[in-house]
Write a protein that holds these residues in place. Structure first.
Motif, PDB file in Angstrom:
ATOM      1  N   SER A  21       0.838  -1.188   0.000  1.00 14.09           N
ATOM      2  CA  SER A  21       0.000   0.000   0.000  1.00 14.09           C
ATOM      3  C   SER A  21       0.882   1.252   0.000  1.00 14.09           C
ATOM      4  CB  SER A  21      -0.907   0.023   1.225  1.00 14.09           C
ATOM      5  OG  SER A  21      -1.619   1.236   1.315  1.00 14.09           O
ATOM      6  N   PRO A  22       0.608   2.223  -0.869  1.00 20.13           N
ATOM      7  CA  PRO A  22       1.497   3.383  -0.991  1.00 20.13           C
ATOM      8  C   PRO A  22       1.596   4.243   0.263  1.00 20.13           C
ATOM      9  CG  PRO A  22      -0.522   3.717  -2.247  1.00 20.13           C
ATOM     10  CD  PRO A  22      -0.507   2.283  -1.842  1.00 20.13           C
ATOM     11  N   ASN A  23       0.577   4.190   1.111  1.00 20.53           N
ATOM     12  CA  ASN A  23       0.638   4.994   2.344  1.00 20.53           C
ATOM     13  C   ASN A  23       0.557   4.123   3.596  1.00 20.53           C
ATOM     14  OD1 ASN A  23      -2.033   4.256   2.053  1.00 20.53           O
ATOM     15  ND2 ASN A  23      -2.843   6.181   2.844  1.00 20.53           N
ATOM     16  N   ALA A  24       1.044   2.898   3.506  1.00 19.46           N
ATOM     17  CA  ALA A  24       1.027   2.001   4.665  1.00 19.46           C
ATOM     18  C   ALA A  24       1.807   2.620   5.820  1.00 19.46           C
ATOM     19  CB  ALA A  24       1.638   0.659   4.296  1.00 19.46           C
ATOM     20  N   LEU A  44      -1.461  -7.746  21.948  1.00 14.77           N
ATOM     21  CA  LEU A  44      -0.960  -6.888  20.872  1.00 14.77           C
ATOM     22  C   LEU A  44      -2.024  -6.684  19.795  1.00 14.77           C
ATOM     23  CD1 LEU A  44       2.635  -8.390  20.466  1.00 14.77           C
ATOM     24  CD2 LEU A  44       2.008  -6.254  21.619  1.00 14.77           C
ATOM     25  N   ASP A  45      -2.643  -7.780  19.377  1.00 13.16           N
ATOM     26  CA  ASP A  45      -3.693  -7.672  18.354  1.00 13.16           C
ATOM     27  C   ASP A  45      -4.856  -6.816  18.843  1.00 13.16           C
ATOM     28  OD1 ASP A  45      -2.329  -9.202  16.503  1.00 13.16           O
ATOM     29  OD2 ASP A  45      -3.406 -11.063  16.955  1.00 13.16           O
ATOM     30  N   ASP A  46      -5.267  -7.048  20.085  1.00 14.92           N
ATOM     31  CA  ASP A  46      -6.397  -6.309  20.641  1.00 14.92           C
ATOM     32  C   ASP A  46      -6.095  -4.813  20.698  1.00 14.92           C
ATOM     33  OD1 ASP A  46      -8.995  -6.180  22.238  1.00 14.92           O
ATOM     34  OD2 ASP A  46      -7.576  -5.328  23.671  1.00 14.92           O
ATOM     35  N   TYR A  47      -4.907  -4.460  21.195  1.00 14.28           N
ATOM     36  CA  TYR A  47      -4.575  -3.048  21.327  1.00 14.28           C
ATOM     37  C   TYR A  47      -4.454  -2.368  19.966  1.00 14.28           C
ATOM     38  CZ  TYR A  47      -2.310   1.328  22.449  1.00 14.28           C
ATOM     39  OH  TYR A  47      -2.029   2.668  22.537  1.00 14.28           O
ATOM     40  N   LEU A  48      -3.740  -2.990  19.046  1.00 17.70           N
ATOM     41  CA  LEU A  48      -3.553  -2.373  17.734  1.00 17.70           C
ATOM     42  C   LEU A  48      -4.880  -2.235  16.992  1.00 17.70           C
ATOM     43  CD1 LEU A  48      -0.207  -4.034  16.602  1.00 17.70           C
ATOM     44  CD2 LEU A  48      -0.589  -1.615  17.133  1.00 17.70           C
ATOM     45  N   TYR A  83       6.885  -7.879  15.786  1.00 14.25           N
ATOM     46  CA  TYR A  83       7.062  -7.659  14.352  1.00 14.25           C
ATOM     47  C   TYR A  83       5.836  -8.157  13.574  1.00 14.25           C
ATOM     48  CZ  TYR A  83       9.487  -8.274   9.788  1.00 14.25           C
ATOM     49  OH  TYR A  83       9.860  -8.251   8.469  1.00 14.25           O
ATOM     50  N   HIS A  84       5.439  -9.396  13.855  1.00 16.89           N
ATOM     51  CA  HIS A  84       4.336  -9.975  13.084  1.00 16.89           C
ATOM     52  C   HIS A  84       2.980  -9.399  13.486  1.00 16.89           C
ATOM     53  CE1 HIS A  84       6.345 -12.797  10.457  1.00 16.89           C
ATOM     54  NE2 HIS A  84       7.227 -12.971  11.428  1.00 16.89           N
ATOM     55  N   ALA A  85       2.848  -8.892  14.704  1.00 16.12           N
ATOM     56  CA  ALA A  85       1.605  -8.216  15.078  1.00 16.12           C
ATOM     57  C   ALA A  85       1.393  -6.978  14.204  1.00 16.12           C
ATOM     58  CB  ALA A  85       1.635  -7.831  16.553  1.00 16.12           C
ATOM     59  N   PHE A  86       2.462  -6.237  13.944  1.00 15.06           N
ATOM     60  CA  PHE A  86       2.355  -5.055  13.080  1.00 15.06           C
ATOM     61  C   PHE A  86       2.174  -5.442  11.619  1.00 15.06           C
ATOM     62  CE2 PHE A  86       4.081  -2.897  16.806  1.00 15.06           C
ATOM     63  CZ  PHE A  86       3.425  -1.676  16.761  1.00 15.06           C
ATOM     64  N   VAL A  87       2.817  -6.521  11.187  1.00 15.90           N
ATOM     65  CA  VAL A  87       2.625  -6.997   9.810  1.00 15.90           C
ATOM     66  C   VAL A  87       1.151  -7.307   9.571  1.00 15.90           C
ATOM     67  CG1 VAL A  87       3.079  -8.917   8.225  1.00 15.90           C
ATOM     68  CG2 VAL A  87       4.973  -7.864   9.478  1.00 15.90           C
ATOM     69  N   ARG A  88       0.513  -7.972  10.542  1.00 12.01           N
ATOM     70  CA  ARG A  88      -0.904  -8.328  10.388  1.00 12.01           C
ATOM     71  C   ARG A  88      -1.800  -7.105  10.264  1.00 12.01           C
ATOM     72  NH1 ARG A  88       0.601 -12.183  14.241  1.00 12.01           N
ATOM     73  NH2 ARG A  88      -0.299 -11.003  15.968  1.00 12.01           N
ATOM     74  N   GLN A  89      -1.362  -5.980  10.808  1.00 10.09           N
ATOM     75  CA  GLN A  89      -2.159  -4.759  10.756  1.00 10.09           C
ATOM     76  C   GLN A  89      -1.868  -3.912   9.516  1.00 10.09           C
ATOM     77  OE1 GLN A  89      -4.620  -3.931  12.685  1.00 10.09           O
ATOM     78  NE2 GLN A  89      -4.429  -5.569  14.187  1.00 10.09           N
ATOM     79  N   GLY A  90      -1.046  -4.418   8.602  1.00 14.76           N
ATOM     80  CA  GLY A  90      -0.810  -3.708   7.354  1.00 14.76           C
ATOM     81  C   GLY A  90       0.333  -2.724   7.378  1.00 14.76           C
ATOM     82  N   SER A 141      -9.771   3.457  16.150  1.00 13.94           N
ATOM     83  CA  SER A 141     -10.210   4.693  16.797  1.00 13.94           C
ATOM     84  C   SER A 141      -9.688   5.917  16.057  1.00 13.94           C
ATOM     85  CB  SER A 141      -9.730   4.736  18.244  1.00 13.94           C
ATOM     86  OG  SER A 141      -8.325   4.960  18.308  1.00 13.94           O
ATOM     87  N   GLY A 142      -8.603   5.705  15.306  1.00  8.34           N
ATOM     88  CA  GLY A 142      -7.997   6.849  14.604  1.00  8.34           C
ATOM     89  C   GLY A 142      -7.149   7.706  15.483  1.00  8.34           C
ATOM     90  N   ASP A 143      -6.958   7.305  16.762  1.00  8.90           N
ATOM     91  CA  ASP A 143      -6.185   8.124  17.692  1.00  8.90           C
ATOM     92  C   ASP A 143      -4.736   8.296  17.232  1.00  8.90           C
ATOM     93  OD1 ASP A 143      -8.349   8.425  19.283  1.00  8.90           O
ATOM     94  OD2 ASP A 143      -7.787   6.892  20.730  1.00  8.90           O
ATOM     95  N   GLN A 144      -4.219   7.274  16.535  1.00  2.53           N
ATOM     96  CA  GLN A 144      -2.817   7.316  16.144  1.00  2.53           C
ATOM     97  C   GLN A 144      -2.661   7.665  14.672  1.00  2.53           C
ATOM     98  OE1 GLN A 144      -1.164   7.222  18.661  1.00  2.53           O
ATOM     99  NE2 GLN A 144      -2.242   5.968  20.147  1.00  2.53           N
ATOM    100  N   ALA A 145      -3.728   8.077  14.011  1.00  9.31           N
ATOM    101  CA  ALA A 145      -3.680   8.530  12.621  1.00  9.31           C
ATOM    102  C   ALA A 145      -3.197   7.463  11.667  1.00  9.31           C
ATOM    103  CB  ALA A 145      -2.800   9.766  12.495  1.00  9.31           C
ATOM    104  N   ALA A 146      -3.403   6.196  12.021  1.00 13.32           N
ATOM    105  CA  ALA A 146      -2.990   5.109  11.124  1.00 13.32           C
ATOM    106  C   ALA A 146      -4.183   4.205  10.860  1.00 13.32           C
ATOM    107  CB  ALA A 146      -1.861   4.303  11.757  1.00 13.32           C
ATOM    108  N   VAL A 147      -4.343   3.842   9.618  1.00 12.57           N
ATOM    109  CA  VAL A 147      -5.429   2.938   9.250  1.00 12.57           C
ATOM    110  C   VAL A 147      -4.825   1.795   8.442  1.00 12.57           C
ATOM    111  CG1 VAL A 147      -7.598   2.680   8.022  1.00 12.57           C
ATOM    112  CG2 VAL A 147      -7.101   4.813   9.206  1.00 12.57           C
ATOM    113  N   ALA A 148      -4.975   0.586   8.924  1.00 12.57           N
ATOM    114  CA  ALA A 148      -4.435  -0.548   8.194  1.00 12.57           C
ATOM    115  C   ALA A 148      -5.230  -0.755   6.903  1.00 12.57           C
ATOM    116  CB  ALA A 148      -4.509  -1.813   9.046  1.00 12.57           C
ATOM    117  N   PRO A 149      -4.554  -0.975   5.782  1.00 14.29           N
ATOM    118  CA  PRO A 149      -5.253  -1.161   4.511  1.00 14.29           C
ATOM    119  C   PRO A 149      -5.990  -2.496   4.485  1.00 14.29           C
ATOM    120  CG  PRO A 149      -2.894  -1.507   4.248  1.00 14.29           C
ATOM    121  CD  PRO A 149      -3.096  -0.990   5.634  1.00 14.29           C
TER     122      PRO A 149
END
Length: 221
Positions: free
Chosen positions: A22-25, A203-207, A50-57, A213-221
Protein backbone atom coordinates in the motif's frame (compact mmCIF):
# COMPACT_ATOMS: atom_id res chain seq x y z
CA UNK A 1 10.91 -11.09 4.81
CA UNK A 2 14.02 -9.88 3.00
CA UNK A 3 17.34 -9.24 4.68
CA UNK A 4 18.40 -5.61 4.52
CA UNK A 5 21.64 -3.79 5.30
CA UNK A 6 21.36 -0.28 6.75
CA UNK A 7 24.14 2.27 6.91
CA UNK A 8 24.51 2.87 10.65
CA UNK A 9 26.69 5.30 12.60
CA UNK A 10 29.41 2.65 13.11
CA UNK A 11 29.00 0.66 9.89
CA UNK A 12 26.36 -1.69 8.58
CA UNK A 13 23.31 -2.74 10.56
CA UNK A 14 21.65 -6.06 9.77
CA UNK A 15 17.87 -6.05 9.51
CA UNK A 16 14.75 -7.91 8.42
CA UNK A 17 12.10 -5.93 6.62
CA UNK A 18 8.50 -6.54 5.58
CA UNK A 19 7.17 -4.14 2.97
CA UNK A 20 3.45 -3.50 2.65
CA UNK A 21 2.56 -2.63 -0.93
CA UNK A 22 0.00 0.00 0.00
CA UNK A 23 1.50 3.38 -0.99
CA UNK A 24 0.64 4.99 2.34
CA UNK A 25 1.03 2.00 4.67
CA UNK A 26 2.07 2.97 8.20
CA UNK A 27 5.56 2.02 9.37
CA UNK A 28 6.85 0.46 12.59
CA UNK A 29 10.33 -0.09 14.02
CA UNK A 30 11.06 -2.99 16.41
CA UNK A 31 13.88 -2.82 19.00
CA UNK A 32 15.67 -5.82 20.52
CA UNK A 33 16.55 -6.60 24.16
CA UNK A 34 20.01 -6.11 25.68
CA UNK A 35 22.89 -7.04 23.34
CA UNK A 36 25.11 -8.16 26.21
CA UNK A 37 22.52 -10.59 27.56
CA UNK A 38 21.78 -12.53 24.39
CA UNK A 39 19.34 -10.05 22.87
CA UNK A 40 18.92 -10.06 19.10
CA UNK A 41 16.30 -9.02 16.55
CA UNK A 42 15.22 -12.69 16.46
CA UNK A 43 14.18 -12.71 20.12
CA UNK A 44 10.73 -14.32 20.41
CA UNK A 45 9.09 -11.22 21.87
CA UNK A 46 10.55 -8.99 19.14
CA UNK A 47 9.49 -11.51 16.50
CA UNK A 48 5.97 -11.53 17.96
CA UNK A 49 5.83 -7.72 17.94
CA UNK A 50 7.06 -7.66 14.35
CA UNK A 51 4.34 -9.97 13.08
CA UNK A 52 1.61 -8.22 15.08
CA UNK A 53 2.36 -5.06 13.08
CA UNK A 54 2.62 -7.00 9.81
CA UNK A 55 -0.90 -8.33 10.39
CA UNK A 56 -2.16 -4.76 10.76
CA UNK A 57 -0.81 -3.71 7.35
CA UNK A 58 2.39 -1.97 8.44
CA UNK A 59 5.75 -1.94 6.72
CA UNK A 60 7.91 -3.26 9.55
CA UNK A 61 11.65 -3.30 10.29
CA UNK A 62 13.56 -5.11 13.00
CA UNK A 63 17.34 -4.95 13.20
CA UNK A 64 20.38 -5.90 15.25
CA UNK A 65 22.08 -3.21 17.29
CA UNK A 66 25.79 -2.64 16.73
CA UNK A 67 27.94 -5.66 17.54
CA UNK A 68 25.05 -8.13 17.29
CA UNK A 69 24.85 -10.69 14.49
CA UNK A 70 26.20 -9.15 11.30
CA UNK A 71 25.86 -5.56 12.58
CA UNK A 72 29.19 -3.78 12.89
CA UNK A 73 30.48 -1.90 15.93
CA UNK A 74 30.56 -2.62 19.66
CA UNK A 75 28.07 -2.14 22.49
CA UNK A 76 27.84 1.51 23.58
CA UNK A 77 25.77 1.47 26.82
CA UNK A 78 22.67 2.79 25.07
CA UNK A 79 23.99 5.97 23.48
CA UNK A 80 25.20 4.28 20.32
CA UNK A 81 22.19 1.99 20.24
CA UNK A 82 19.91 5.04 20.25
CA UNK A 83 21.84 6.33 17.24
CA UNK A 84 21.42 2.92 15.57
CA UNK A 85 17.67 3.14 16.14
CA UNK A 86 17.53 6.66 14.69
CA UNK A 87 19.45 5.56 11.58
CA UNK A 88 17.16 2.57 11.15
CA UNK A 89 14.09 4.78 11.42
CA UNK A 90 15.64 7.11 8.83
CA UNK A 91 16.05 4.13 6.48
CA UNK A 92 12.49 2.95 7.10
CA UNK A 93 11.13 6.41 6.34
CA UNK A 94 13.26 6.73 3.20
CA UNK A 95 11.61 3.68 1.62
CA UNK A 96 8.13 4.69 2.84
CA UNK A 97 7.98 8.41 2.11
CA UNK A 98 4.18 8.49 2.14
CA UNK A 99 3.63 6.47 5.32
CA UNK A 100 0.39 7.42 7.05
CA UNK A 101 1.84 6.93 10.54
CA UNK A 102 4.92 5.82 12.46
CA UNK A 103 5.07 3.51 15.46
CA UNK A 104 7.86 2.12 17.60
CA UNK A 105 7.96 -1.03 19.72
CA UNK A 106 10.64 -2.48 21.97
CA UNK A 107 11.29 -5.21 24.49
CA UNK A 108 13.25 -4.64 27.72
CA UNK A 109 16.43 -2.69 26.82
CA UNK A 110 14.80 -2.02 23.44
CA UNK A 111 11.80 -0.47 25.19
CA UNK A 112 14.14 1.98 26.96
CA UNK A 113 15.81 2.90 23.67
CA UNK A 114 12.42 3.18 21.97
CA UNK A 115 11.05 5.59 24.56
CA UNK A 116 14.12 7.79 24.15
CA UNK A 117 13.65 7.81 20.38
CA UNK A 118 10.00 8.69 20.93
CA UNK A 119 11.08 11.89 22.65
CA UNK A 120 13.41 12.85 19.80
CA UNK A 121 11.17 12.08 16.83
CA UNK A 122 7.83 13.92 16.88
CA UNK A 123 6.60 11.96 13.87
CA UNK A 124 6.19 8.83 16.03
CA UNK A 125 2.45 8.43 16.62
CA UNK A 126 2.30 5.48 18.99
CA UNK A 127 4.38 2.97 20.92
CA UNK A 128 4.39 -0.46 22.50
CA UNK A 129 6.83 -1.17 25.34
CA UNK A 130 7.20 -4.70 26.68
CA UNK A 131 8.85 -5.04 30.10
CA UNK A 132 10.48 -1.59 30.10
CA UNK A 133 13.41 -1.78 32.58
CA UNK A 134 12.16 0.93 34.92
CA UNK A 135 14.20 -0.53 37.79
CA UNK A 136 17.48 -0.19 35.86
CA UNK A 137 17.16 2.99 33.82
CA UNK A 138 15.88 6.50 34.38
CA UNK A 139 12.68 7.21 32.47
CA UNK A 140 12.19 10.76 33.78
CA UNK A 141 13.02 12.05 30.29
CA UNK A 142 9.38 11.24 29.44
CA UNK A 143 8.29 14.68 30.60
CA UNK A 144 5.92 14.87 29.01
CA UNK A 145 5.50 11.61 27.08
CA UNK A 146 4.43 12.77 23.60
CA UNK A 147 2.31 9.79 22.51
CA UNK A 148 -0.22 7.31 23.78
CA UNK A 149 0.81 3.68 23.91
CA UNK A 150 0.67 0.19 25.35
CA UNK A 151 2.89 -1.15 28.14
CA UNK A 152 2.92 -4.90 28.77
CA UNK A 153 4.45 -6.52 31.83
CA UNK A 154 4.58 -9.93 33.50
CA UNK A 155 3.72 -10.07 37.19
CA UNK A 156 6.40 -12.72 37.78
CA UNK A 157 9.19 -10.86 35.95
CA UNK A 158 12.44 -11.83 37.65
CA UNK A 159 14.49 -9.07 35.94
CA UNK A 160 12.11 -6.10 35.88
CA UNK A 161 9.81 -6.21 38.94
CA UNK A 162 6.23 -5.32 38.09
CA UNK A 163 5.92 -2.64 40.81
CA UNK A 164 8.71 -0.61 39.19
CA UNK A 165 6.82 -0.59 35.89
CA UNK A 166 3.54 0.21 37.63
CA UNK A 167 5.21 3.25 39.19
CA UNK A 168 6.36 4.41 35.76
CA UNK A 169 2.86 3.90 34.35
CA UNK A 170 1.35 5.94 37.19
CA UNK A 171 3.67 8.85 36.38
CA UNK A 172 2.89 8.71 32.67
CA UNK A 173 -0.85 8.32 33.23
CA UNK A 174 -0.93 11.55 35.22
CA UNK A 175 0.13 13.50 32.14
CA UNK A 176 -2.47 15.22 30.03
CA UNK A 177 -3.27 14.47 26.42
CA UNK A 178 -2.13 10.84 26.32
CA UNK A 179 -3.48 7.47 27.37
CA UNK A 180 -1.31 4.61 28.64
CA UNK A 181 -2.89 1.17 28.35
CA UNK A 182 -1.14 -0.97 30.99
CA UNK A 183 -1.66 -4.72 30.85
CA UNK A 184 -0.15 -7.17 33.34
CA UNK A 185 0.11 -10.82 32.32
CA UNK A 186 -0.45 -13.17 35.26
CA UNK A 187 2.27 -15.76 35.72
CA UNK A 188 4.55 -14.28 33.06
CA UNK A 189 8.28 -13.93 33.60
CA UNK A 190 10.57 -11.56 31.75
CA UNK A 191 10.60 -13.60 28.54
CA UNK A 192 6.88 -14.53 28.52
CA UNK A 193 7.75 -18.20 27.89
CA UNK A 194 4.35 -19.86 28.29
CA UNK A 195 2.41 -16.62 27.87
CA UNK A 196 3.48 -15.83 24.30
CA UNK A 197 0.03 -16.54 22.88
CA UNK A 198 -1.52 -14.30 25.52
CA UNK A 199 1.00 -11.57 24.72
CA UNK A 200 0.13 -11.90 21.06
CA UNK A 201 -3.56 -11.54 21.85
CA UNK A 202 -2.98 -8.31 23.77
CA UNK A 203 -0.96 -6.89 20.87
CA UNK A 204 -3.69 -7.67 18.35
CA UNK A 205 -6.40 -6.31 20.64
CA UNK A 206 -4.58 -3.05 21.33
CA UNK A 207 -3.55 -2.37 17.73
CA UNK A 208 -7.05 -3.14 16.46
CA UNK A 209 -8.56 -0.66 18.90
CA UNK A 210 -5.92 2.03 18.41
CA UNK A 211 -6.04 1.93 14.63
CA UNK A 212 -9.82 1.79 14.39
CA UNK A 213 -10.21 4.69 16.80
CA UNK A 214 -8.00 6.85 14.60
CA UNK A 215 -6.18 8.12 17.69
CA UNK A 216 -2.82 7.32 16.14
CA UNK A 217 -3.68 8.53 12.62
CA UNK A 218 -2.99 5.11 11.12
CA UNK A 219 -5.43 2.94 9.25
CA UNK A 220 -4.43 -0.55 8.19
CA UNK A 221 -5.25 -1.16 4.51
Amino acid sequence: MPDVIINGPEGRLEGRYHHNKSPNAPIALMLQPHPQHGGTMNNKVVYTLYHAFVRQGFSVLRFNFRGVGRSQGVFDRGEGELSDAASSLDWLQSVNENASACWIAGFSFGAWIGMQLLMRRPEINGFISVAPPANMHDFTFLAPCPSSGLILQGDQDEIVPEPSVAKLVDKLSSQRGIEIDYRVLAGAGHFFGEQMDELNGHLDDYLNKALKSGDQAAVAP
